[in-house]
Design a protein around this motif. Structure first.
Motif, PDB file in Angstrom:
ATOM      1  N   SER A  34       0.846  -1.191   0.000  1.00  0.00           N
ATOM      2  CA  SER A  34       0.000   0.000   0.000  1.00  0.00           C
ATOM      3  C   SER A  34       0.881   1.241   0.000  1.00  0.00           C
ATOM      4  N   LEU A  35       0.332   2.323  -0.516  1.00  0.00           N
ATOM      5  CA  LEU A  35       0.996   3.622  -0.482  1.00  0.00           C
ATOM      6  C   LEU A  35       0.201   4.566   0.416  1.00  0.00           C
ATOM      7  N   TYR A  36       0.898   5.549   0.967  1.00  0.00           N
ATOM      8  CA  TYR A  36       0.302   6.338   2.049  1.00  0.00           C
ATOM      9  C   TYR A  36       0.929   7.730   2.013  1.00  0.00           C
ATOM     10  N   VAL A  37       0.132   8.741   1.729  1.00  0.00           N
ATOM     11  CA  VAL A  37       0.622  10.130   1.732  1.00  0.00           C
ATOM     12  C   VAL A  37       0.289  10.777   3.068  1.00  0.00           C
ATOM     13  N   ARG A  38       1.313  11.360   3.689  1.00  0.00           N
ATOM     14  CA  ARG A  38       1.116  12.166   4.894  1.00  0.00           C
ATOM     15  C   ARG A  38       1.362  13.619   4.556  1.00  0.00           C
ATOM     16  N   ALA A  39       0.489  14.485   5.046  1.00  0.00           N
ATOM     17  CA  ALA A  39       0.662  15.923   4.881  1.00  0.00           C
ATOM     18  C   ALA A  39       0.564  16.563   6.260  1.00  0.00           C
ATOM     19  N   TYR A  40       1.723  16.829   6.868  1.00  0.00           N
ATOM     20  CA  TYR A  40       1.752  17.414   8.202  1.00  0.00           C
ATOM     21  C   TYR A  40       1.555  18.928   8.118  1.00  0.00           C
ATOM     22  N   TRP A  41       0.650  19.421   8.967  1.00  0.00           N
ATOM     23  CA  TRP A  41       0.226  20.820   9.004  1.00  0.00           C
ATOM     24  C   TRP A  41      -0.257  21.200   7.604  1.00  0.00           C
ATOM     25  N   PRO A  42      -1.315  20.561   7.147  1.00  0.00           N
ATOM     26  CA  PRO A  42      -1.796  20.770   5.780  1.00  0.00           C
ATOM     27  C   PRO A  42      -2.381  22.163   5.578  1.00  0.00           C
ATOM     28  N   LYS A  43      -2.217  22.662   4.359  1.00  0.00           N
ATOM     29  CA  LYS A  43      -2.816  23.943   3.993  1.00  0.00           C
ATOM     30  C   LYS A  43      -4.274  23.750   3.596  1.00  0.00           C
TER      31      LYS A  43
END
Length: 475
Positions: free
Chosen positions: A449-458
């Motif tokens: 599986s692939l997994y995108v993390r976006a910390y403190w997203p805009k």
């Protein structure tokens, strides 16, 4: 969007029933005989509903005999109401929590606020991204401590729902947990350079948590690199189990006592406790409860390890959720997240995007090669950092010679295309030499599986106007 459509997407809480008094008292007449089939039905429903709570409850139980901060194999563990920190990225043999990431240095600790309030230290992180996650028994977040909150260095107090003591001088803010039991997981960003691994060490020593009775207004420190290391008891490929159908109903009364019912849950609690009490003197009722729990584990909980079985469905077969760490009475999503990637941050802290399939809808597998291309200026829009991580079928890292498990902000050698776009190559075999820096190694012949993390997203992410690009199969 019409008002009616908005109401469907964001349903408002139901008003109290005009006949609410007819439902009093909340729950069944416990003098009445019940059937085994009914007990099995209640067991199935209760197990699915309570699975995340039993998970956090039993993590506390597993920490209760720990005498000092130490390493249990690859993971830090600590006595109740304290925390232990890593000094580098988590390693591939970790099995305590599914879907770890190699963007941050983690810590771990279990809360027992019925014993005593807890002091949390926040050192001066400078420009470094950080966030402290603290969840209650329901896996809902109850603190706001991190760079996105402009949190100042100092001391912060965690108290239980019934605590009424005096707040010590020097405490910046108090956070009250809805339950006495909880879990703590600090995350401190680190890039992939040797220089940053060295630079982060002094501040890691000041990431501390301890009982209020030990508070003296002076910053404490610990050299986490010198912790005792014990062999890990877990040797399997899957996440450490904390919830068992055979034990669940013995634990349930204590879990319910720790987590008072949310509005509208009173009758649910009454129904569950009535059947659990009936099972105390009736082995057949107890057996039916366990049978229901086993069925729920097999048919309801286990399939939720697969990301494609839940979530908001997005373009290109990606999915996401928008109420992470604030599940409330969304029981399905709460259990799905707890099973697949427990301990997620609040949506304003981190946004997650999940993927099991390629653009054609076929299962991602290491026998194929893939490309993920972010158009110019279309990498995840964040004020913190972003990453694309690969997990094997059990949602852990797939070991590889590069020891590379994610790509993103932390990687200083990524190569952009001539048009400003960024292509990441996901495959088992090494790509051409000029693509090596952008290669995310996949397991040979295995599903992943692939997994995108976006910390403190805009706002583009939190508002839903940005979503990840397709995962394209390539020759």
């Amino acid at each position: 969007m019409t008002l009616a459509m908005a109401d469907q997407l964001n349903p408002q809480p139901l008003p109290p029933s005009p006949n609410w008094a007819r439902a009093m008292p909340m729950g069944p007449d416990t003098r009445v005989k019940i059937t085994e089939d009914y007990a099995r039905h209640v067991g199935k429903d209760a197990y699915f509903w309570g699975w995340p709570m039993a998970n956090i409850f039993n993590r506390r139980v597993s920490f209760k005999d720990v005498k000092e901060p130490m390493m249990s194999g690859p993971v830090p563990i600590a006595p109740l109401n304290t925390v232990a920190m890593l000094t580098n990225y988590i390693t591939p043999d970790e099995r305590l929590v599914a879907c770890p990431n190699q963007d941050v240095v983690y810590g771990a600790g279990s809360l027992a606020l019925d014993i005593e309030p807890v002091v949390v230290q926040v050192p001066d992180f400078g420009d470094r991204f950080w966030v402290y996650q603290m969840v209650d028994l329901r896996t809902d977040s109850f603190v706001q401590l991190g760079k996105m909150y402009a949190t100042t260095p100092g001391f912060y107090l965690l108290v239980g729902p019934n605590w009424k003591g005096e707040v010590p001088r020097g405490i910046t803010k108090v956070f009250r947990s809805p339950t006495d039991t909880g879990f703590v997981a600090p995350r401190i960003f680190q890039d992939d350079t040797a220089e940053d691994r060295k630079a982060i060490q002094p501040v890691l020593k000041l990431v501390m948590m301890y009982p209020m009775s030990q508070y003296d207004g002076v910053m404490k420190s610990a050299d986490w690199s010198k912790m005792k290391v014990l062999p890990s008891g877990e040797k399997g490929a899957a996440e450490t189990r904390f919830v068992f159908p055979e034990k669940f109903f013995d634990e349930l009364p204590a879990i319910l006592a720790d987590a008072p019912p949310l509005p509208g849950e009173e009758s649910r609690y009454g129904q569950m406790l009535a059947v659990v009490n009936a099972a105390k003197d009736n082995p057949r009722i107890k057996a039916a409860l366990v049978e229901g729990a086993k069925e729920a584990e097999e048919k309801l909980v286990t399939p939720l390890l697969q990301f494609r079985n839940y979530g908001e469905q997005l373009p290109h077969n990606w999915s996401t959720i928008s109420n992470e760490a604030a599940f409330g009475t969304d029981y399905f999503t709460r259990t799905a997240v707890a099973r697949s990637n427990i301990l997620v941050n609040s949506p304003n802290e981190t946004k997650y995007f999940y993927q099991d399939l390629d653009a054609a809808g076929d299962r991602l597998n290491g026998k194929n090669s893939y490309a993920v291309t972010f158009a110019k200026d279309q990498t995840p829009p964040v004020d913190g950092f972003w990453s694309l991580t690969l997990y094997n079928e059990h949602h852990f890292f797939a070991p590889n010679e590069l020891e590379r498990y994610s790509l993103g902000t932390k990687n200083k050698s990524l190569k952009y295309n001539s048009d400003g776009s960024l292509t990441l190559y996901v495959q088992a075999s090494s790509p051409d030499k000029d693509k090596q820096a952008n290669w995310l190694p996949a397991p040979k012949d295995g599903d992943f599986s692939l997994y995108v993390r976006a910390y403190w997203p805009k706002a583009a992410i939190t508002g839903g106007t940005w979503t990840p690009p397709a995962v394209q199969k390539v020759n």
